[in-house]
Design a protein around this motif. Structure first.
Motif, PDB file in Angstrom:
ATOM      1  N   PRO A  85       7.217 -31.597 -11.511  1.00 39.38           N
ATOM      2  CA  PRO A  85       6.615 -31.127 -10.256  1.00 39.38           C
ATOM      3  C   PRO A  85       5.979 -29.762 -10.481  1.00 39.38           C
ATOM      4  O   PRO A  85       6.339 -29.043 -11.413  1.00 39.38           O
ATOM      5  N   THR A  86       5.061 -29.409  -9.634  1.00 47.06           N
ATOM      6  CA  THR A  86       4.353 -28.125  -9.788  1.00 47.06           C
ATOM      7  C   THR A  86       4.560 -27.267  -8.542  1.00 47.06           C
ATOM      8  O   THR A  86       5.130 -27.705  -7.547  1.00 47.06           O
ATOM      9  N   LYS A  87       4.049 -26.086  -8.617  1.00 47.25           N
ATOM     10  CA  LYS A  87       4.027 -25.162  -7.479  1.00 47.25           C
ATOM     11  C   LYS A  87       5.399 -24.980  -6.843  1.00 47.25           C
ATOM     12  O   LYS A  87       5.599 -25.254  -5.655  1.00 47.25           O
ATOM     13  N   THR A 115       8.224 -23.264  -5.010  1.00 54.50           N
ATOM     14  CA  THR A 115       8.225 -22.213  -3.982  1.00 54.50           C
ATOM     15  C   THR A 115       9.640 -21.961  -3.491  1.00 54.50           C
ATOM     16  O   THR A 115      10.537 -22.782  -3.693  1.00 54.50           O
ATOM     17  N   GLY A 165      10.910 -25.478  -2.593  1.00 55.18           N
ATOM     18  CA  GLY A 165       9.898 -26.526  -2.418  1.00 55.18           C
ATOM     19  C   GLY A 165       9.092 -26.714  -3.695  1.00 55.18           C
ATOM     20  O   GLY A 165       9.092 -25.863  -4.587  1.00 55.18           O
ATOM     21  N   TRP A 166       8.413 -27.831  -3.791  1.00 52.30           N
ATOM     22  CA  TRP A 166       7.573 -28.120  -4.960  1.00 52.30           C
ATOM     23  C   TRP A 166       6.515 -29.154  -4.577  1.00 52.30           C
ATOM     24  O   TRP A 166       6.583 -29.763  -3.487  1.00 52.30           O
ATOM     25  N   THR A 167       5.592 -29.370  -5.486  1.00 50.57           N
ATOM     26  CA  THR A 167       4.520 -30.344  -5.261  1.00 50.57           C
ATOM     27  C   THR A 167       4.653 -31.466  -6.283  1.00 50.57           C
ATOM     28  O   THR A 167       4.935 -31.206  -7.460  1.00 50.57           O
ATOM     29  N   ALA A 168       4.469 -32.680  -5.811  1.00 43.74           N
ATOM     30  CA  ALA A 168       4.556 -33.832  -6.713  1.00 43.74           C
ATOM     31  C   ALA A 168       3.479 -33.732  -7.785  1.00 43.74           C
ATOM     32  O   ALA A 168       2.381 -33.238  -7.525  1.00 43.74           O
ATOM     33  N   THR A 220       0.419 -34.576 -10.080  1.00 41.01           N
ATOM     34  CA  THR A 220      -0.782 -35.371  -9.791  1.00 41.01           C
ATOM     35  C   THR A 220      -1.004 -36.443 -10.860  1.00 41.01           C
ATOM     36  O   THR A 220      -1.626 -37.466 -10.592  1.00 41.01           O
ATOM     37  N   THR A 257      10.227 -33.400  -1.238  1.00 37.19           N
ATOM     38  CA  THR A 257       9.701 -32.333  -2.107  1.00 37.19           C
ATOM     39  C   THR A 257      10.257 -30.973  -1.709  1.00 37.19           C
ATOM     40  O   THR A 257       9.578 -29.953  -1.880  1.00 37.19           O
ATOM     41  N   SER A 258      11.459 -30.952  -1.138  1.00 45.53           N
ATOM     42  CA  SER A 258      12.102 -29.674  -0.858  1.00 45.53           C
ATOM     43  C   SER A 258      13.614 -29.872  -0.797  1.00 45.53           C
ATOM     44  O   SER A 258      14.107 -30.996  -0.625  1.00 45.53           O
ATOM     45  N   SER A 316      11.083 -34.148 -12.226  1.00 43.41           N
ATOM     46  CA  SER A 316      10.681 -35.439 -11.645  1.00 43.41           C
ATOM     47  C   SER A 316      11.572 -36.538 -12.204  1.00 43.41           C
ATOM     48  O   SER A 316      11.990 -36.474 -13.364  1.00 43.41           O
TER      49      SER A 316
END
Lengths: 152, 195
Positions: free
Chosen positions: A47-49, A51, A64-67, A69, A99-100, A120
């Motif tokens: 995961p990216t970003k 937070t 938190g994070w971003t799935a 891509t 995602t959190s 992931s």
């Protein structure tokens, strides 16, 4: 009394009987051909970003994070936390589908710092983690815990 | 007189003896010849092909990258007896890993005789046909057994299609990520009657 000639005849007879008793050696025909397939497995991206939000007086922060891509898409995430401190530090991991993840109050031990990473998941597959969130629990005013959070 | 005659007689006899010894023997050989009609002997041959080839061939559509747990990949092996003798055959499967990740052992295999191939490449599947039991990457059996009683008979000119489906197990370990393998499916035909 068996003479020399008798012995020779006896040995020859034994050899002959063994040879006759042996299974015959057949030469059978055989032929083969083959088909091939080539397979390569994917690599699961992290995961990216990463937070961190919601830290402060009397509250536990949310990571938190971003799935990722890049394919393949994960079917979940593993959040791992490793605490360090004099008393009450805990380590472990949880699996979440979103995602959190908010740190539970059970981890709120004064003087403990947590290093938090997220991977992931895809069935048994795990990605590397990207970044680390650091959460520190301290004693605030009026005996209320205060948390702080940073991401690196 | 007797002595003179005796001498002459000895000379005549000697000459006769020399002539007799010098002359070649007179043999009478009888010979006869009869030409036999030409005979043609045809030796049968055993010849099995997979997808029209005698050696190893890449199965059409059976190449996939980016497999993930649960991914499928299917293709058809057409086994043909192109020889002049009936044969019985069986098929084996083996995986060869290009690295230390062991991807091949995380694949499961199913086979259906006469099954239908759906799609090509990653995500392709087999459906229908007659499911053949016993296919396993770990045992190496793909179709039928190698024992004489288990093999499948294939008459001269006959062929049989096997739809083979590979699936990356959802239980595959994380360590297989990025792994690469070549899967070889070998059909072996043997002379009928071979033990």
């Amino acid at each position: 009394m068996i003479g020399k000639r008798g012995w020779i005849l006896a040995v020859a007879g034994v050899v002959l009987s063994v040879l006759v008793g042996m299974a015959p050696a057949y030469a059978w025909w055989k032929d083969s051909a083959a088909g091939t397939a080539s397979v390569t497995a994917a690599t699961l991206a992290p995961p990216t970003k990463l937070t961190c939000s919601g830290a402060g007086l009397g509250s536990m922060p949310t990571i938190g994070w971003t799935a990722p891509t890049a394919a393949p898409a994960p079917n979940g995430y593993t959040v791992s936390y490793a605490g360090s401190g004099i008393v009450g530090a805990q380590s472990g991991s949880v699996t979440v589908t979103g995602t959190s993840w908010q740190l539970p109050s059970s981890l709120a031990a004064v003087g403990v710092t947590y290093k938090i990473t997220v991977q992931s998941n895809l069935y048994n597959w795990r990605s590397p983690s990207l970044g680390t969130a650091t959460v520190t629990v301290a004693l605030g005013a009026l005996g209320v815990n205060v948390t702080s959070c940073s991401v690196a | 007189m007797l002595k003179r005659l005796s001498l002459r007689l000895r000379i005549v006899l000697g000459v006769a003896l020399v002539l007799a010894l010098g002359a070649g023997p007179a043999w009478a050989y009888w010979t006869a010849q009869q030409k036999a009609p030409a005979q043609t002997f045809n030796v049968g041959h055993l010849d099995l092909q997979v997808n029209g080839q005698n050696a190893s061939v890449a199965v059409t559509g059976m190449t996939a990258t980016n497999m993930v747990p649960g991914s499928t990949l299917a293709g058809v092996l057409t086994v043909t007896n192109v020889g002049s003798l009936p044969l019985s055959y069986y098929a084996t499967i083996a995986g060869s890993n290009a690295d230390s990740k062991g991807l091949a052992s995380s694949l499961t295999v199913t086979v259906s005789r006469g099954g239908t191939l759906n799609g090509s490449g990653l995500g392709s599947t087999c459906s229908g046909g007659t499911a053949l039991s016993g296919a396993s990457m770990s045992t190496g059996q793909l179709a039928y057994g190698s024992a004489a009683a288990s093999r499948e008979l294939l008459a001269v000119g006959a062929s049989e299609s096997l739809c083979v489906q590979l699936t990356l197990s959802t239980a595959s370990p994380s360590s297989v990520q990025g792994g690469a393998s070549t899967i070889t499916m070998t059909a072996t035909g043997e002379q009928v009657g071979q033990p």
